[in-house]
Design a protein around this motif. Sequence first.
Motif, PDB file in Angstrom:
ATOM      1  N   GLY A  88       0.116   2.635  75.536  1.00  0.00           N
ATOM      2  CA  GLY A  88       0.520   2.008  74.283  1.00  0.00           C
ATOM      3  C   GLY A  88       1.938   2.392  73.918  1.00  0.00           C
ATOM      4  N   CYS A  89       2.330   2.012  72.681  1.00  0.00           N
ATOM      5  CA  CYS A  89       3.688   2.346  72.228  1.00  0.00           C
ATOM      6  C   CYS A  89       3.798   3.830  71.920  1.00  0.00           C
ATOM      7  N   GLY A  90       2.650   4.475  71.646  1.00  0.00           N
ATOM      8  CA  GLY A  90       2.647   5.906  71.351  1.00  0.00           C
ATOM      9  C   GLY A  90       2.909   6.225  69.888  1.00  0.00           C
ATOM     10  N   HIS A  91       3.292   5.205  69.083  1.00  0.00           N
ATOM     11  CA  HIS A  91       3.705   5.480  67.698  1.00  0.00           C
ATOM     12  C   HIS A  91       2.812   4.840  66.639  1.00  0.00           C
ATOM     13  N   CYS A  92       2.191   3.701  66.950  1.00  0.00           N
ATOM     14  CA  CYS A  92       1.413   2.988  65.928  1.00  0.00           C
ATOM     15  C   CYS A  92       0.156   3.791  65.572  1.00  0.00           C
ATOM     16  N   CYS A  95      -2.449   4.263  68.386  1.00  0.00           N
ATOM     17  CA  CYS A  95      -1.925   5.199  69.387  1.00  0.00           C
ATOM     18  C   CYS A  95      -1.964   6.628  68.864  1.00  0.00           C
ATOM     19  N   CYS A 103      -3.589  -0.459  71.045  1.00  0.00           N
ATOM     20  CA  CYS A 103      -2.231  -0.343  70.496  1.00  0.00           C
ATOM     21  C   CYS A 103      -1.840  -1.652  69.800  1.00  0.00           C
ATOM     22  N   ASP A 104      -1.205  -1.525  68.627  1.00  0.00           N
ATOM     23  CA  ASP A 104      -0.759  -2.710  67.874  1.00  0.00           C
ATOM     24  C   ASP A 104       0.166  -3.603  68.701  1.00  0.00           C
ATOM     25  N   HIS A 105       0.853  -3.016  69.674  1.00  0.00           N
ATOM     26  CA  HIS A 105       1.888  -3.766  70.405  1.00  0.00           C
ATOM     27  C   HIS A 105       1.422  -4.251  71.775  1.00  0.00           C
TER      28      HIS A 105
HETATM   29 ZN    ZN Z   1       0.777   1.706  69.804  1.00  0.00          ZN
END
Ligand code: ZN
Length: 341
Positions: A88-92, A95, A103-105
């Motif tokens: 994933g993006c690691g930030h949302c 994640c 993941c949102d992305h």
């Molecule tokens: Zn994410």
Amino acid sequence: MKAVRFFGHKDVRVVNDLEKPVPKGDEVLLKIGGAGVCHSDLHIIDEGTVVGTVFTLGHENAGWIEEIGENVEGYKKGDAVLVYGQWGCGHCKPCQQSKENYCDHQSEQAYGGGLGLDGGMSEYMLVPSSRLLVPIFDLDPVIAAPLTDAALTPYSAIKRSLPKLMADEYVVVIGVGGLGHVALQILREICGAEIIACDVTEDKLAFAKELGAAFTINSKDVDAAEQIQKITGIKKAKVVLDFVGATSTIDLGTKIVSLDGDLTIVGLGGGHYQYSMNGLPFGVSMTNPYWGSRTELMEVVGLARQKKIHIEIEKHKLDDANEVYERMRQGKIKGRAVLIP
Ligand code: ZN
Ligand code: NAD
Ligand code: ZN
């Protein structure tokens, strides 16, 4: 280095000319111990679920740390690890909750090694961040690789239905392949429900009995739903886990699931379902879960280290990838095939 590369529709080749990557920043280079062969690869190769890029296949990966980027802490050369497959993006928020599978992305980016980015059917694999590694301690990476998907995905699917899987209920597992054979063991170990397994060959059904199924049904039979209802009686199956996802298996699921039950479709077999008010008992939750979270992968490692689940492994060389995929198309693999560089 050698790798199994996807070049496009039905075009998989073993190449010898890839450069060994050098990790920078947060990246980690793994020496691959094993890469599991998942039926989702066949959806990519035969049906074009990932198009437009050339990449190394293999999304069920484990190995040893070979080299770390300058920002990586907590790992050293030789540590045995799994690669969490959904990047994933690691930030949302999902994640941050370790649910990179949601993941949102996800719709905006290539989301994993072997799924559009270079995977583990290779001598070495570059992982973008040590966040995506799960230590396996004394487990052998060759045997542990399928934990990342063939065990994690059914584990997560079962965990969400756990309150319904009590000892006075029935659970049906459809498809006793790579995922299904681990699902049976997880059910046996973490809940009390009586297990009914379905597949289309007698050898898979015999295997299911060894793994904890109390009853087995050949779902090729036209009256499979009737046979299952004879076992469950009027209460039907509280949870149905479909590891095929074809129209015929989804249809079977709708006939055998109980009131207030869960119909969980994990298989990506391209099946269709048309909702109708009388087509499902009231209260049924129909879900299509995708992999599991990073912390659930840690729990799966715990099950494997305690020897509560055992992945039945066939070992093959990278050079044999196309033959292995062909055997998988024919449903001939018992448990999971793992490619070993
Ligand atoms: Zn994410
Ligand atoms: P596999 O090839 O190892 O096993 C499939 C099994 O299903 C075989 O034993 C086969 O005999 C059996 N089968 C085929 N048709 C059947 C039918 N009509 N009724 C009953 N059994 C039948 O596959 P796998 O690697 O275990 O993957 C299973 C499915 O799950 C695939 O569609 C794969 O893409 C999907 N998958 C989904 C996720 C997710 O996160 N949702 C993750 C991994 C795999
Ligand atoms: Zn997979």
